[in-house]
Design a protein around this motif. Sequence first.
Motif, PDB file in Angstrom:
ATOM      1  N   HIS A 138     -25.816  62.923 -46.743  1.00 51.36           N
ATOM      2  CA  HIS A 138     -26.941  63.554 -47.445  1.00 51.36           C
ATOM      3  C   HIS A 138     -26.621  65.008 -47.771  1.00 51.36           C
ATOM      4  O   HIS A 138     -26.929  65.496 -48.864  1.00 51.36           O
ATOM      5  CB  HIS A 138     -28.196  63.468 -46.575  1.00 51.36           C
ATOM      6  N   THR A 142     -26.467  66.583 -51.608  1.00 52.06           N
ATOM      7  CA  THR A 142     -27.405  67.649 -51.967  1.00 52.06           C
ATOM      8  C   THR A 142     -26.719  69.018 -52.048  1.00 52.06           C
ATOM      9  O   THR A 142     -27.385  70.045 -52.101  1.00 52.06           O
ATOM     10  CB  THR A 142     -28.562  67.715 -50.955  1.00 52.06           C
ATOM     11  N   HIS A 144     -25.050  70.806 -49.901  1.00 55.09           N
ATOM     12  CA  HIS A 144     -25.102  71.718 -48.759  1.00 55.09           C
ATOM     13  C   HIS A 144     -23.744  71.828 -48.058  1.00 55.09           C
ATOM     14  O   HIS A 144     -23.526  72.756 -47.280  1.00 55.09           O
ATOM     15  CB  HIS A 144     -26.170  71.265 -47.771  1.00 55.09           C
TER      16      HIS A 144
END
Length: 201
Positions: A138, A142, A144
Amino acid sequence: MRSGFGFDLRSMEIFVETLEQGSQSAAARRLGLKQSSVSQSLANLEEGMGVALFKRNTRPLEPTSAGRFFYDRARRLLEEARSTRRELVSGAFGQLHQVRLALVDSMATAVGQPLIELIRRYTRDYTLTTGLSHMHSHALLTRHVDIIISDDRLENYDGLERHALLREPSCWWCRSAGRVPWTTCAGSPVSSTSCAIRRSR
């Protein structure tokens, strides 16, 4: 203005020098320009952004609230631009500025320290986090983190580079119908770890 932003690096430099020197004439001398060029640049700057940057009736020149805001931002942008040029001229751009990497817990003990030593050779700054595969997946999707080392190859997502790092033999045991309670069912290399990297766009 030449830029669709309403400003460019040269106009920011003239604006910053004008405020720091206290007058257009002093800024012109400092930058080796004609005062008329400085005046025109500042007028174009205000027109391009649609805000007043100076209080017109003060000496030395003082910024408006918008001018103070723009001054702070312009100084940072100019310093970043100068730093970028220095690195390009010196060839320091061969080293990455920052890498954010995430690693599954099971790999941290085995390869964590050698991996950190390798990363330090290619980047000035890095972050390394550990945890569960689905959390790292994830984070990569995204934006990050930049790189994950995981047992999840994220096959259903485009825009990623995937590199197989290792495969481990796995042995599965299951109950048998006979007197022997357990028996070997399989012994094939089914466990794998991959590196996934988001491509720059």
